[in-house]
Design an enzyme around this catalytic site. Structure first.
Site, PDB file in Angstrom:
ATOM      1  N   ARG A  95      91.864  18.987 -23.416  1.00 36.07           N
ATOM      2  CA  ARG A  95      92.885  19.926 -23.602  1.00 36.07           C
ATOM      3  C   ARG A  95      93.927  19.903 -22.516  1.00 36.07           C
ATOM      4  O   ARG A  95      93.315  19.664 -21.318  1.00 36.07           O
ATOM      5  CB  ARG A  95      92.461  21.338 -23.521  1.00 36.07           C
ATOM      6  CG  ARG A  95      91.625  21.814 -25.008  1.00 36.07           C
ATOM      7  CD  ARG A  95      91.087  23.135 -25.068  1.00 36.07           C
ATOM      8  NE  ARG A  95      90.046  23.078 -26.191  1.00 36.07           N
ATOM      9  CZ  ARG A  95      90.470  23.640 -27.291  1.00 36.07           C
ATOM     10  NH1 ARG A  95      91.590  24.089 -27.398  1.00 36.07           N
ATOM     11  NH2 ARG A  95      89.636  23.829 -28.284  1.00 36.07           N
ATOM     12  N   HIS A 113      91.143   8.620 -17.169  1.00 32.32           N
ATOM     13  CA  HIS A 113      91.614   8.343 -18.601  1.00 32.32           C
ATOM     14  C   HIS A 113      91.489   6.853 -18.823  1.00 32.32           C
ATOM     15  O   HIS A 113      91.484   6.193 -17.797  1.00 32.32           O
ATOM     16  CB  HIS A 113      93.345   8.415 -18.337  1.00 32.32           C
ATOM     17  CG  HIS A 113      93.930   8.174 -19.732  1.00 32.32           C
ATOM     18  ND1 HIS A 113      93.767   8.965 -20.863  1.00 32.32           N
ATOM     19  CD2 HIS A 113      94.445   7.154 -20.308  1.00 32.32           C
ATOM     20  CE1 HIS A 113      94.404   8.575 -21.858  1.00 32.32           C
ATOM     21  NE2 HIS A 113      94.928   7.284 -21.564  1.00 32.32           N
ATOM     22  N   ASP A 149      97.780  13.185 -19.827  1.00 30.36           N
ATOM     23  CA  ASP A 149      97.235  12.145 -19.152  1.00 30.36           C
ATOM     24  C   ASP A 149      98.652  11.710 -18.164  1.00 30.36           C
ATOM     25  O   ASP A 149      98.943  10.389 -17.971  1.00 30.36           O
ATOM     26  CB  ASP A 149      97.100  10.971 -19.824  1.00 30.36           C
ATOM     27  CG  ASP A 149      95.830  11.447 -20.976  1.00 30.36           C
ATOM     28  OD1 ASP A 149      95.031  12.056 -20.313  1.00 30.36           O
ATOM     29  OD2 ASP A 149      95.712  11.107 -22.041  1.00 30.36           O
ATOM     30  N   ALA A 177      83.210   0.947 -16.084  1.00 34.10           N
ATOM     31  CA  ALA A 177      84.324   1.058 -14.971  1.00 34.10           C
ATOM     32  C   ALA A 177      84.468   2.374 -14.534  1.00 34.10           C
ATOM     33  O   ALA A 177      84.424   2.900 -13.346  1.00 34.10           O
ATOM     34  CB  ALA A 177      85.370   0.065 -15.437  1.00 34.10           C
TER      35      ALA A 177
HETATM   36  C1  GAR Z   1      86.256   9.119 -21.166  1.00 35.79           C
HETATM   37  O1  GAR Z   1      86.371   7.589 -21.533  1.00 35.79           O
HETATM   38  C2  GAR Z   1      87.409   9.572 -20.297  1.00 35.79           C
HETATM   39  O2  GAR Z   1      88.100   8.607 -19.875  1.00 35.79           O
HETATM   40  C3  GAR Z   1      88.217  10.055 -21.672  1.00 35.79           C
HETATM   41  O3  GAR Z   1      87.267  10.721 -22.165  1.00 35.79           O
HETATM   42  C4  GAR Z   1      86.002  10.038 -22.250  1.00 35.79           C
HETATM   43  C5  GAR Z   1      84.964  10.960 -21.949  1.00 35.79           C
HETATM   44  O4  GAR Z   1      83.842  10.387 -21.801  1.00 35.79           O
HETATM   45  N1  GAR Z   1      89.362  11.004 -21.254  1.00 35.79           N
HETATM   46  C6  GAR Z   1      90.330  11.098 -21.864  1.00 35.79           C
HETATM   47  O5  GAR Z   1      90.682  10.151 -22.722  1.00 35.79           O
HETATM   48  C7  GAR Z   1      91.484  11.928 -21.226  1.00 35.79           C
HETATM   49  N2  GAR Z   1      92.785  11.767 -22.001  1.00 35.79           N
HETATM   50  P1  GAR Z   1      82.429  11.302 -21.298  1.00 35.79           P
HETATM   51  O6  GAR Z   1      82.354  12.423 -21.812  1.00 35.79           O
HETATM   52  O7  GAR Z   1      81.289  10.384 -21.588  1.00 35.79           O
HETATM   53  O8  GAR Z   1      82.636  11.247 -19.851  1.00 35.79           O
END
Ligand code: GAR
Length: 198
Positions: A95, A113, A149, A177
């Site tokens: 959000r 991101h 973002d 990464a």
């Molecule tokens: C991650 O890849 C993060 O970069 C992305 O959500 C995923 C959460 O993974 N965030 C976005 O896309 C923000 N715009 P996780 O719950 O396993 O940490």
């Protein structure tokens, strides 16, 4: 050594949260996770917080899909302040945050991101990069502002797109990464905090 008090916000599986909590536990990160908050009641990230004995809370987000209702956002501010949080770490929090949070934690909210921002903000950024025919993508840690973002970039890491990559294989490598980059970026804040009088 002064440990940086952090609060983690997430909506999903919480693998970045886990990577951060593991680095704290191993002593590699001079931070202290004060609270984990999710806008999704059964999000695995809350389970991970419990596994690491970190205070955790579900925050009902209200009626909107992409943002918190203003009262809910004020409630997050209150919870983070009550927990003494200095740095807010968004880890898959889906959000967009607005004035209450940005005013309460100026230049103290960071996000990760899965693309090399400013390219491919928004959902499923790895798919966007794959579809666009890129040969390199990656992940970015940045300060947030009111756009999706968007905000000053703190650190980025490149990930090569291989000829036979699927969306799943690429996302999995980007996440590896991310799990390296996010703790390193947070480590920079820990150093500044330890050297400060805050
Ligand atoms: C991650 O890849 C993060 O970069 C992305 O959500 C995923 C959460 O993974 N965030 C976005 O896309 C923000 N715009 P996780 O719950 O396993 O940490």
């Amino acid at each position: 050594m002064k440990r940086l008090p952090i609060g983690i916000l997430g909506s999903g599986k919480g693998s970045n949260c886990r990577a951060i909590l593991e680095r704290i536990r191993s002593g590699d990160l001079a931070a202290e996770a004060r609270v984990v908050i999710s806008d999704v009641l059964d999000a695995p990230i809350l389970e991970i917080a419990r596994e690491f004995s970190v205070a955790n809370a579900y925050l009902p987000p209200g009626q909107f899909r992409t943002r918190l209702e203003p009262q809910a956002e004020e409630e997050v501010v209150r919870m983070l302040r009550d927990a003494g949080v200095h740095l807010v770490v968004l880890a898959g929090f889906m959000r967009v945050l607005h004035a209450p949070m940005l005013r309460a934690f100026p230049q103290r909210i960071i996000n990760i991101h899965p693309s090399l921002l400013p390219k491919y903000p928004g959902l499923e950024a790895w798919k966007q990069a794959l579809t666009a025919g890129e040969t390199v993508t990656g992940c970015t840690v940045h300060y947030i502002d009111e756009k999706v973002d968007h905000g000053q970039i703190i650190a980025r890491r490149e990930v090569a797109i291989l000829p036979h990559d699927t969306a799943e294989s690429l996302h999995a490598r980007i996440q590896i990464a991310e799990h390296e980059l996010y703790p390193v970026a947070i480590g920079g804040f820990c150093e500044k905090y330890a050297a400060s009088s805050a």
